[in-house]
Design an enzyme around this catalytic site. Structure first.
Site, PDB file in Angstrom:
ATOM      1  N   TYR A 125      -3.000  -8.936  11.653  1.00 22.61           N
ATOM      2  CA  TYR A 125      -3.497  -8.689  13.004  1.00 22.61           C
ATOM      3  C   TYR A 125      -4.969  -9.022  13.200  1.00 22.61           C
ATOM      4  CZ  TYR A 125      -4.771  -4.160  10.870  1.00 22.61           C
ATOM      5  OH  TYR A 125      -5.254  -3.168  10.047  1.00 22.61           O
ATOM      6  N   HIS A 281       7.029   2.752   7.718  1.00 24.86           N
ATOM      7  CA  HIS A 281       6.706   4.164   7.472  1.00 24.86           C
ATOM      8  C   HIS A 281       7.825   5.065   7.971  1.00 24.86           C
ATOM      9  CE1 HIS A 281       2.852   2.888   6.103  1.00 24.86           C
ATOM     10  NE2 HIS A 281       2.465   2.465   7.293  1.00 24.86           N
ATOM     11  N   ASP A 332       1.495  -1.961   1.510  1.00 20.47           N
ATOM     12  CA  ASP A 332       0.686  -1.593   2.668  1.00 20.47           C
ATOM     13  C   ASP A 332      -0.801  -1.841   2.452  1.00 20.47           C
ATOM     14  OD1 ASP A 332      -0.181  -0.633   5.082  1.00 20.47           O
ATOM     15  OD2 ASP A 332       0.621   1.362   4.859  1.00 20.47           O
TER      16      ASP A 332
END
Length: 452
Positions: A125, A281, A332
């Site tokens: 992102y 998650h 992650d």
């Protein structure tokens, strides 16, 4: 054996949950074209010892690796929570350039490879300049990540991410501006440009391809329901779509306050829950949320070491699996890069939550590590015909693994026990170094010096 096919001989391998001795794996165009047991090795074979399928990392933010060992300040809880950690993460993101991120990602992907991750779904992102204006190449960061993955040999699914708001009804914060594309339509146009780049082929599971393009919605906090619906409508149906979901109770509270629905319900109502969707998650779910996810065919990516590090909580993994939901694993924030510790974290979290042992069978854990980890990136993993020819050789006689059954080796090993890594039938790692001799520790040290 057809022309262009190579052979790999393993002394033993875990094939669909069974230990198989003297196995020959034939590889054509980077995929497994045949598996034969009880076969003798030939002089030209790549010869390995104890072999498992490669590990599929279903969720990564490569640049978060820069925070490792630097966020646990203070004592007695004064190091803060997820939201304090997020401020430190934004500071790192603000210092990145396409060139520096390329070098950092190359080092992080190298670290992944030597630990046994053979593919990675990179949730990407950081798109623009710090003030939000695009670079001359609006996909400069995405292309940099693709080059980084190609140079070390890891399989990459680049999940280009839509990020528009700082919370429901709130504009992006100054430190978030480089993440945003103003509108969902503008993001979609940029995404299509990335998909059509020569360095990244249009999304497909093409033979021998090591880079594919997927998509992501950052979260309900960062994308409005109407914009989620635009993505669900415009994105080709065969492209994997990932979403951060219910990682923190505050996210659920914000969603209920703004929309009167849980984040899962918001996604479902916007048409964004389907078998191509992977929810990252999924820590704080209601029973209705679990039913919605199961009915949609979506999968869930759990990241046990990150969820523990950030104090997120322990998600309802067993309930999801019992409802038929596929579960994959990811690194992650890369505070830990070790697929074997993610496997153990999934099972350990369940044991702590339930006070029972054996919550997941060895076969279920192996499926989460390999098969589902690849599926989350739109790929086929595991040791079977048609899968990517990605393998990990482990030392079965180390101080950690000695005596372990092959189907439970993943519950005993750590990254230190990885000896050889193969991607697409080609050796990419030997004894902790890349095949070209580079040391990931040196690569990371140099890349971190550049951004600090």
């Amino acid at each position: 054996m057809s022309a262009g096919t190579t052979r790999i001989h393993a002394e033993r391998a875990l094939v669909e949950g069974r230990e198989v001795a003297d196995i020959v794996i034939e590889v054509t165009d980077g995929r497994i074209s045949a598996i034969t047991s009880g076969a003798s090795a030939e002089a030209t074979d790549l010869r390995l010892g104890t072999v498992l399928a490669g590990s599929g990392n279903a969720h990564s933010h490569a640049f978060h690796r820069a925070l490792r060992g630097r966020t646990h300040d203070g004592v007695a809880g004064s190091a803060g929570d997820f939201w304090r950690w997020r401020e430190q993460m934004y500071a790192v993101a603000g210092r990145l350039t396409p060139d520096s991120y390329e070098r950092l990602a190359e080092a992080v992907f190298a670290e992944m490879l030597v630990t046994g991750w053979t593919s990675v779904a990179e949730f990407h992102y950081v798109h623009h300049r710090p003030d939000g204006t695009p670079y001359e190449d609006p996909n400069a960061f995405g292309v940099a990540l693709a080059r980084a993955a190609a140079r070390v040999g890891i399989r990459l699914t680049l999940l280009d991410t839509l990020y528009l708001t700082s919370g429901p009804g709130k504009d992006l914060l100054p430190e978030q501006r480089r993440f945003g594309d103003r509108t969902a339509e503008a993001w979609s146009d940029r995404w299509e440009g990335l998909r059509d780049r020569g360095i990244l082929p249009p999304w497909r599971e093409g033979a021998g391809s090591t880079a594919t393009v997927g998509a992501a919605i950052h979260s309900i906090r960062a994308v409005r329901p109407d914009d989620i619906a635009i993505v669900a409508d415009r994105l080709p149906t065969d492209v994997p779509l990932h979403v951060h979901l219910s990682e923190q109770p505050a996210e659920n509270e914000q969603s209920l306050a703004a929309y009167g629905r849980t984040p899962t319900q918001v996604l479902a109502d916007a048409g964004a829950l389907s078998p191509r969707t992977w929810l990252v998650h999924a820590t704080h779910l209601t029973e209705d949320d679990i039913a919605l996810i199961a009915d949609s065919g979506a999968g869930v990516v759990m990241c046990p070491t990150t969820e523990a590090d950030l104090g997120d909580g322990i998600g309802p993994a067993r309930e999801l699996a019992d409802a038929g939901v596929r579960i994959a694993l990811g690194s992650d924030q890369n505070a830990v890069v070790d697929p074997w510790l993610e496997v153990r974290g999934l099972e350990a979290g369940e044991r702590l939550r339930s006070r029972q042992r054996g919550r997941f069978s060895p076969a279920e854990l192996e499926g989460a590590r390999a098969n589902e980890g690849y599926a989350a990136g739109g790929l086929r993993g595991g040791l079977h015909v048609g899968a990517c020819a990605d393998l990990v050789e482990l030392d079965p006689g180390s101080v950690r693994t000695a005596g372990a059954a092959l189907d439970q080796l993943a519950l005993a090993a750590t990254a230190t026990d990885v000896t050889t890594v193969v991607v697409g039938g080609r050796v990419v790692v030997e004894n902790g170094r890349l095949a070209d001799g580079r040391d990931p520790a040196t690569m990371i040290t140099e890349a971190l010096e550049e951004i600090r």
